[in-house]
Every structure is written in structure tokens, then in C-alpha cells.
Design a protein around this motif. Structure first.
Motif, PDB file in Angstrom:
ATOM      1  N   ASN A  29       0.815  -1.206   0.000  1.00  0.00           N
ATOM      2  CA  ASN A  29       0.000   0.000   0.000  1.00  0.00           C
ATOM      3  C   ASN A  29       0.853   1.262   0.000  1.00  0.00           C
ATOM      4  O   ASN A  29       0.536   2.242  -0.687  1.00  0.00           O
ATOM      5  CB  ASN A  29      -0.941  -0.007   1.205  1.00  0.00           C
ATOM      6  CG  ASN A  29      -2.029  -1.059   1.083  1.00  0.00           C
ATOM      7  OD1 ASN A  29      -2.386  -1.471  -0.013  1.00  0.00           O
ATOM      8  ND2 ASN A  29      -2.545  -1.517   2.210  1.00  0.00           N
ATOM      9  N   TRP A  46      -4.246   1.527   4.696  1.00  0.00           N
ATOM     10  CA  TRP A  46      -5.298   0.525   4.509  1.00  0.00           C
ATOM     11  C   TRP A  46      -6.549   1.107   3.852  1.00  0.00           C
ATOM     12  O   TRP A  46      -7.393   0.349   3.343  1.00  0.00           O
ATOM     13  CB  TRP A  46      -5.664  -0.142   5.831  1.00  0.00           C
ATOM     14  CG  TRP A  46      -6.006   0.776   6.968  1.00  0.00           C
ATOM     15  CD1 TRP A  46      -5.183   1.182   7.979  1.00  0.00           C
ATOM     16  CD2 TRP A  46      -7.278   1.398   7.215  1.00  0.00           C
ATOM     17  NE1 TRP A  46      -5.856   2.020   8.841  1.00  0.00           N
ATOM     18  CE2 TRP A  46      -7.147   2.168   8.394  1.00  0.00           C
ATOM     19  CE3 TRP A  46      -8.520   1.380   6.570  1.00  0.00           C
ATOM     20  CZ2 TRP A  46      -8.193   2.916   8.927  1.00  0.00           C
ATOM     21  CZ3 TRP A  46      -9.567   2.119   7.097  1.00  0.00           C
ATOM     22  CH2 TRP A  46      -9.393   2.878   8.260  1.00  0.00           C
ATOM     23  N   ASP A 103      -7.077   0.106   0.183  1.00  0.00           N
ATOM     24  CA  ASP A 103      -6.907  -1.339  -0.014  1.00  0.00           C
ATOM     25  C   ASP A 103      -8.218  -2.095   0.203  1.00  0.00           C
ATOM     26  O   ASP A 103      -8.438  -2.696   1.250  1.00  0.00           O
ATOM     27  CB  ASP A 103      -5.847  -1.841   0.966  1.00  0.00           C
ATOM     28  CG  ASP A 103      -5.516  -3.316   0.786  1.00  0.00           C
ATOM     29  OD1 ASP A 103      -5.929  -3.910  -0.239  1.00  0.00           O
ATOM     30  OD2 ASP A 103      -4.845  -3.879   1.675  1.00  0.00           O
TER      31      ASP A 103
END
Length: 294
Positions: A54, A243, A246
């Protein structure tokens, strides 16, 4: 503890394009505070980590748009993925501390907090090879009940903090804090830079990223930041997490409805919105936007 709640700094010059601060809190999906009741801390080493890939995507996005940013990085991540820290520094970004293991500052006493902020600073500096002068408390967990933490940060060698969110929230917030940077212990102390808010209807409304950025229409988020830049004449401060770009991350079982909604709402749209945000505004690192340049 008595603190000075006087804002500092002058508004932008009329007609000048504001430069805002872009920040990323470098932690993985299983480390967020809302998941703490569902994911045991001792299970972290066995979890699938997604942060490396990421961050690689985020750095590529920033490079495409010539954005420099500040990465508030967990020591836990840096220790396991030193190449992530080195890539951040190599990209010309600012390396800053998010503590070691995402423990809320409000859940630590002075001795534990001192150990956390000093050890994470030393670890990041050793890996990154650059001074670490900025800190952000996990979940913006500095407020009325632990303002001593700001003095502890100054004594540990930090020059600024971005740990107070001047909003009312069930997990954090200090609604009566200044909306713009202030020196809580005087001009020779630590600079606190709150997350950006818009003042409307007698309340501070979140305008600096996180889940609100994913929840609200992009046009509204853009309008709020433009209002801060143009009407208040101030630089804004935006934050997000790796995150959040993602949608393929593992989904823990048993989450309550509120935590599930907050974590996953519009997560598939986040990367595109970041691309648009990078195009619509000018961005730089925290240290260059808010600290006096010598």
C-alpha cells in the motif's frame, strides 16, 4: 496543566495559493483502535501485512502529482519493514513518529508514554537516517485528560505534534481546542497542529480526511478545504491511512456494525479521491508548511 490556547501564524496573503500539508498514518488494517476488541495484539505478527504494497502505491501516486508528505510511522512497522521507511525518505518525504505499537496516549501513564515516544523516535531515526521531529498520537488521543503529553514530547526532542482533533467524537476529540496551530506551552515549546475543521453552526466540522473523507461526497470535502484556504486564509492538514486504499484487505470476523461501517465505507473509492485531491490543491510536508524555516 494550564495551556495556552492562542492560535499562531498569519493567514495566507490575499490571492496566494495556499499550500496544505498531506499526511499518512503508517499502520496496517489490524492495528486500528476500533479493531482492538476483536484482534488480539499478540496475533499481529501472524496477520497478513498489507502496508508495504500500500505504501508503494501511495508513493507512486504522490510522485505522479509531485506531492511531498509527512508519514507518521509506527515503530512496529518500521522494525519489520525498514525498506518502507527508507523508501519514504528516498522520496523526499518527512519521516515522523506514530509511536511504537499504536497504543493510545490516553491509555498510558507518563513513564510508559515517555518510553514509547523516545524508543520510536530513536528507531525511526536509526532506520531512516534523518531527524524525527514530528509526532501524532494514535487515534488523536491527546486531550484535556493528558495534556502533560505535550510537554513530554517537547522534552523528548520533538518540535511539533499533530495529536489533537478539535471535534466532538466518541473515540477522541477536544472541541474547545484551537482550530489552527498553537504553542500550548509558550513560543519556545512544542507546536500543536490540529487536524483541519470548518466552523459552521457554532461547531467544528471535520474537514481533514479519515473516514469523513470517504463518507462525504468529494465535492463537499473539496469545498471545506477551499473554505479554510480562502475564507480563513489558512493552510489545511489532511490525513489518511494506507489501509484506506486497499479494498482487498482481509476482513476480521465479529466486528460491530459501527466499526465495520467506519472502516470500510467507500474504501474502493479512496485511491481515486486521493488522485483528485492531489490535483486540486498544493501539498507539502508538515515541517515545511507549519514550522518556521531557518
Amino acid at each position: 496543566m494550564k495551556i495556552d490556547l492562542s492560535e499562531v501564524g498569519r493567514p495566507q496573503s490575499p490571492g496566494a495559493r495556499a499550500v496544505n500539508a498531506m499526511t499518512c498514518d503508517v499502520e496496517d488494517y489490524f492495528q486500528v483502535s476500533a479493531f482492538a476488541p476483536y484482534i488480539a495484539r499478540d496475533s499481529w505478527p501472524t496477520r497478513e501485512c498489507r502496508v508495504e504494497a500500500n505504501i508503494e502505491r501511495i508513493l507512486a501516486l504522490f510522485a505522479r502529482h509531485d506531492v511531498k508528505a509527512t508519514f507518521f510511522t509506527l515503530g512496529w512497522i518500521a522494525e519489520r519493514y525498514p525498506q518502507v521507511v527508507r523508501a519514504i525518505v528516498a522520496g523526499g518525504h518527512e519521516l515522523a513518529s506514530h509511536g511504537y505499537g499504536h497504543l493510545r496516549a490516553s491509555d498510558q501513564d507518563r513513564a510508559a508514554f515517555d518510553q514509547d515516544i523516545r524508543s520510536s523516535k530513536a528507531l525511526l531515526e536509526d532506520i531512516g537516517g534523518v531527524p524525527v521531529i514530528g509526532y501524532r498520537a494514535p487515534s488523536f488521543s491527546i486531550g484535556r485528560g493528558n495534556l502533560w503529553a505535550l510537554e513530554a514530547l517537547r522534552e523528548a526532542g520533538y518540535r511539533y505534534s499533530s495529536s489533537i482533533y478539535p471535534v466532538a467524537h466518541d473515540h477522541y476529540g477536544m472541541p474547545d481546542a484551537p482550530r489552527f496551530p498553537f504553542y500550548p506551552n509558550g513560543p519556545d515549546g512544542l507546536l500543536e497542529v490540529p487536524i483541519t475543521t470548518v466552523r459552521m453552526g457554532g461547531r467544528n466540522l471535520p474537514a481533514g480526511g479519515g473516514g469523513y473523507f470517504r463518507l462525504l461526497p468529494y465535492a463537499l470535502s473539496r469545498w471545506m478545504l477551499q473554505r479554510v484556504n480562502q475564507q480563513d486564509g489558512r493552510s489545511g492538514l489532511f490525513y489518511f491511512h494506507p489501509w484506506e486504499i486497499d479494498p482487498g484487505q482481509p476482513r476480521p470476523e465479529g466486528l460491530d456494525a459501527k466499526s465495520r461501517f467506519r472502516h470500510y465505507v467507500n474504501i474502493g473509492r479512496m485511491e481515486r479521491r486521493l488522485e483528485q485531491l492531489a490535483r486540486d490543491f498544493a501539498w507539502d510536508r508538515m515541517d515545511r508548511v507549519f514550522l518556521p524555516q531557518t
